[in-house]
Design an enzyme around this catalytic site. Structure first.
Site, PDB file in Angstrom:
ATOM      1  N   SER A  22       0.599  -1.252   0.061  1.00  0.00           N
ATOM      2  CA  SER A  22       0.244  -0.016  -0.029  1.00  0.00           C
ATOM      3  C   SER A  22       0.752   1.319  -0.134  1.00  0.00           C
ATOM      4  CB  SER A  22      -0.993   0.076   1.157  1.00  0.00           C
ATOM      5  OG  SER A  22      -0.177   0.275   2.295  1.00  0.00           O
ATOM      6  N   LYS A  79       0.955   4.445   6.987  1.00  0.00           N
ATOM      7  CA  LYS A  79       0.183   5.443   5.607  1.00  0.00           C
ATOM      8  C   LYS A  79       0.769   6.746   5.850  1.00  0.00           C
ATOM      9  CE  LYS A  79      -2.828   2.321   4.768  1.00  0.00           C
ATOM     10  NZ  LYS A  79      -2.760   1.407   3.768  1.00  0.00           N
TER      11      LYS A  79
END
Length: 289
Positions: free
Chosen positions: A74, A145
């Site tokens: 990701s 993230k």
């Protein structure tokens, strides 16, 4: 020499037999016993050094710096699967979380899964708390993230094919996965107080704030669940590099009315102190000898 004078003889200048010779063991001890005592002393000091180094390492891991392994794609190409990153756990005690930071956070109270309730056994509960505090055990799920929006920001997509923060377009080419659009669908969200809007750099393969509209915070994650800032890739050696804030987040328009703070890499000195502890203890032992 006359007959009145006594011949001192060959033993006059010799050491008397009851004086210990130089280098001989002390009275009442034998050479093997002295050697065994020195060996035992060395063993105790070595054990002290090992225990002190282990305790210092655990304290650094619990409160200053911890290594995390990247489990998914990701954050490609910034972070590859299997990369190890150093996470600074104390930096946000000295400055606020900034847009562009790569952060590790728990899914507790947001994306989940939430940790199970504490054990009813007080001994097990205390043991779990201690191990969790030292970073040796955790029932929580952690994510990594990039921070896009801070509390009160309006994060939207897409204006002229770009993500905007409070109407300011971001040039994400510096970190976005090659060929990825900023988002595969349009959205517009105001980040709630005490929350952060986070997204992966591989937008087409990232389960991030966009995909959790029904979660508490509307997809934004609680600030108090942030573990720390990922600031350095340490493994593999071919990936060794720091993780600076991209230049697009330093636009003056984004910081209007907000105080920007420099990143404080306070974990480095603490880690260096742990590494230096062993030779210092060895040096002290050498001086005593």
């Amino acid at each position: 020499m006359t007959d009145d004078q006594e011949d001192p003889g060959p033993l006059a200048s010799a050491r008397t037999s009851d004086e210990p010779a130089s280098g001989a063991p002390e009275p009442g001890t034998t050479a093997p016993a002295a050697k065994a005592r020195k060996k035992k002393s060395f063993g105790r000091e070595l054990l002290t050094i090992v225990v002190a180094a282990a305790i210092l390492t655990l304290l650094v891991k619990a409160f200053v710096i911890q290594v995390y392994r990247i489990p998914s794609a990701s954050m490609e190409n910034t972070l590859q699967i299997g990369d190890r990153v150093l996470v600074n756990k104390v930096v946000y005690h000295f400055r606020g979380i900034a847009r562009g930071d790569v952060v590790v956070f728990s899914g507790q109270d947001s994306w989940g899964p939430d940790a199970p309730p504490p054990s009813g056994n007080p001994v097990v509960r205390v043991a779990d708390d201690v191990l969790s505090g030292l970073g040796l055990h955790s029932d929580q799920t952690y994510y990594i993230k990039r921070v896009i929006g801070l509390p009160g920001d309006r994060v939207a997509c897409c204006t002229d094919g770009k993500v905007t923060v409070n109407g300011v377009p971001l040039d994400e080419r510096q970190y976005l996965f090659p060929g990825n659009p900023p988002s595969t669908f349009n959205f517009s969200k105001v980040v709630p107080a005490g929350h952060l809007w986070v997204m992966g750099d591989h937008r087409s393969d990232s389960d991030d704030s966009r995909y959790h509209p029904d979660a508490p915070g509307g997809g934004a994650i609680p600030e108090n669940q942030v573990v720390g800032r990922a600031f350095l890739i340490v493994w593999p050696p071919s990936q060794l590099r720091d993780l600076p804030i991209p230049t697009t987040f330093q636009q003056a328009a984004l910081h209007a009315g907000a105080a920007g703070a420099a990143v404080l890499n306070v974990g480095g000195p603490a880690l260096a102190a742990g590494v230096l502890a062993v030779p210092v203890l060895l040096l002290r032992r050498g001086r005593r000898r």
